[in-house]
Write a protein that holds these residues in place. Structure first.
Motif, mmCIF file in Angstrom:
data_model
loop_
_atom_site.group_PDB
_atom_site.id
_atom_site.type_symbol
_atom_site.label_atom_id
_atom_site.label_comp_id
_atom_site.label_asym_id
_atom_site.label_seq_id
_atom_site.Cartn_x
_atom_site.Cartn_y
_atom_site.Cartn_z
ATOM 1 N N GLU A 232 8.473 2.679 0.776
ATOM 2 C CA GLU A 232 8.567 1.408 1.499
ATOM 3 C C GLU A 232 7.738 1.438 2.781
ATOM 4 O OE1 GLU A 232 12.694 0.714 2.101
ATOM 5 O OE2 GLU A 232 13.129 0.554 -0.031
ATOM 6 N N ASP A 233 7.570 2.626 3.370
ATOM 7 C CA ASP A 233 6.826 2.742 4.618
ATOM 8 C C ASP A 233 5.320 2.765 4.397
ATOM 9 O OD1 ASP A 233 9.266 2.909 5.823
ATOM 10 O OD2 ASP A 233 9.216 5.087 6.115
ATOM 11 N N LEU A 234 4.879 3.042 3.185
ATOM 12 C CA LEU A 234 3.445 3.167 2.900
ATOM 13 C C LEU A 234 2.773 1.804 2.836
ATOM 14 C CD1 LEU A 234 3.414 5.889 0.095
ATOM 15 C CD2 LEU A 234 2.709 6.153 2.461
ATOM 16 N N PRO A 235 1.510 1.733 3.246
ATOM 17 C CA PRO A 235 0.758 0.487 3.071
ATOM 18 C C PRO A 235 0.516 0.215 1.581
ATOM 19 C CG PRO A 235 -0.420 2.015 4.517
ATOM 20 C CD PRO A 235 0.755 2.725 3.973
ATOM 21 N N ARG A 236 0.147 -0.998 1.276
ATOM 22 C CA ARG A 236 -0.074 -1.408 -0.116
ATOM 23 C C ARG A 236 -1.124 -0.530 -0.802
ATOM 24 N NH1 ARG A 236 -3.747 -4.726 -2.746
ATOM 25 N NH2 ARG A 236 -4.779 -5.088 -0.781
ATOM 26 N N ASP A 237 -2.228 -0.225 -0.115
ATOM 27 C CA ASP A 237 -3.292 0.582 -0.724
ATOM 28 C C ASP A 237 -2.816 2.000 -1.033
ATOM 29 O OD1 ASP A 237 -4.934 -1.614 -0.500
ATOM 30 O OD2 ASP A 237 -5.915 -0.908 1.328
ATOM 31 N N ALA A 238 -1.997 2.565 -0.146
ATOM 32 C CA ALA A 238 -1.474 3.904 -0.388
ATOM 33 C C ALA A 238 -0.536 3.905 -1.590
ATOM 34 C CB ALA A 238 -0.756 4.414 0.847
ATOM 35 N N LYS A 239 0.252 2.836 -1.742
ATOM 36 C CA LYS A 239 1.127 2.730 -2.916
ATOM 37 C C LYS A 239 0.303 2.658 -4.198
ATOM 38 C CE LYS A 239 4.839 0.355 -0.487
ATOM 39 N NZ LYS A 239 5.562 -0.923 -0.332
ATOM 40 N N ILE A 240 -0.826 1.957 -4.149
ATOM 41 C CA ILE A 240 -1.700 1.851 -5.323
ATOM 42 C C ILE A 240 -2.269 3.220 -5.678
ATOM 43 C CG2 ILE A 240 -3.883 0.899 -6.164
ATOM 44 C CD1 ILE A 240 -3.225 -1.635 -4.521
ATOM 45 N N VAL A 241 -2.720 3.971 -4.672
ATOM 46 C CA VAL A 241 -3.259 5.306 -4.926
ATOM 47 C C VAL A 241 -2.180 6.202 -5.515
ATOM 48 C CG1 VAL A 241 -4.157 7.383 -3.809
ATOM 49 C CG2 VAL A 241 -5.073 5.156 -3.194
ATOM 50 N N LYS A 242 -0.972 6.090 -4.988
ATOM 51 C CA LYS A 242 0.146 6.895 -5.486
ATOM 52 C C LYS A 242 0.441 6.558 -6.954
ATOM 53 C CE LYS A 242 4.288 8.712 -3.423
ATOM 54 N NZ LYS A 242 5.248 8.588 -2.353
ATOM 55 N N ARG A 243 0.432 5.257 -7.285
ATOM 56 C CA ARG A 243 0.666 4.859 -8.684
ATOM 57 C C ARG A 243 -0.469 5.320 -9.591
ATOM 58 N NH1 ARG A 243 1.625 -1.200 -8.151
ATOM 59 N NH2 ARG A 243 1.770 -0.867 -5.949
ATOM 60 N N LEU A 244 -1.706 5.289 -9.079
ATOM 61 C CA LEU A 244 -2.829 5.784 -9.884
ATOM 62 C C LEU A 244 -2.675 7.275 -10.183
ATOM 63 C CD1 LEU A 244 -5.927 4.030 -8.278
ATOM 64 C CD2 LEU A 244 -5.156 3.815 -10.626
ATOM 65 N N LEU A 245 -2.306 8.051 -9.186
ATOM 66 C CA LEU A 245 -2.093 9.489 -9.398
ATOM 67 C C LEU A 245 -0.977 9.727 -10.418
ATOM 68 C CD1 LEU A 245 -2.383 10.821 -5.741
ATOM 69 C CD2 LEU A 245 -3.944 11.269 -7.624
ATOM 70 N N LYS A 246 0.101 8.956 -10.302
ATOM 71 C CA LYS A 246 1.219 9.116 -11.238
ATOM 72 C C LYS A 246 0.819 8.721 -12.647
ATOM 73 C CE LYS A 246 6.099 8.173 -11.696
ATOM 74 N NZ LYS A 246 7.282 7.559 -11.110
ATOM 75 N N SER A 247 0.011 7.670 -12.783
ATOM 76 C CA SER A 247 -0.411 7.229 -14.123
ATOM 77 C C SER A 247 -1.346 8.239 -14.779
ATOM 78 C CB SER A 247 -1.094 5.859 -14.043
ATOM 79 O OG SER A 247 -2.368 5.978 -13.437
#
Length: 176
Positions: A6-21
């Protein structure tokens, strides 16, 4: 972990989801920031190139074609394509026409001569000369500390006699 997202910016969340995918589960938090830095630099480079192309074309604003051209120029200059398979096969055929030199060594691993190696046995020993015992003068505590003049045998001209000698010798070679 949900609180951290929740604390991460939108772009960081996208990078995190890309790594997880992609199946990357274990990584340092710095990785997200490094990907974001790379991502932002790439976008800034592409958009600045697109702006240059738009100005060169006499347009007032950047359009989709300018961005496509900027991306294409980045791909062309950043990544090189390998030569076609046929070219590589021809180069391999030409190289393989030259036979390898015959090996004159016997069975086993051939090693270079000892004089060409950095691991040839060599020792340097420092052998200090024994110094003669010097008489120590005792001083009373109430006397001023004065540097006594060095005796004749300790003058700087005699210093090389007190330095250690260095001796080097190689190990004897084994004969089979």
């Amino acid at each position: 972990m949900a609180g951290e997202d929740e604390d991460l910016p939108r772009d960081a969340k996208i990078v995190k989801r890309l790594l997880k995918s992609m199946g990357v589960e274990d990584y340092e938090p710095r990785v997200i920031h490094q990907f974001l830095e790379l991502w932002y630099r790439y976008v800034v480079d592409v958009l600045s190139d697109a702006q240059v192309y738009s100005e060169h074309a006499g347009k007032g604003a950047i359009d989709c074609d300018d961005v496509k051209l900027a991306i294409q120029s980045k791909v062309n200059f950043s990544f090189s394509q390998p030569p076609p398979r046929e070219v590589l096969l021809e180069l391999a055929r030409n190289r393989n026409k030259i036979p390898l030199p015959k090996s004159i060594a016997g069975p086993g691993v051939s090693l270079p001569p000892d004089q060409d190696t950095l691991i040839s046995p060599n020792y340097q020993l420092a052998i200090p000369k024994k110094q003669a015992a010097q008489p120590v003068e005792e001083m009373e505590e109430d006397e001023e500390t004065v540097e006594p003049t060095p005796p004749q045998e300790q003058r700087p001209t005699d210093l090389p006699q007190n330095t250690p000698h260095r001796v080097s010798f190689p190990l004897a070679k084994r004969t089979n």
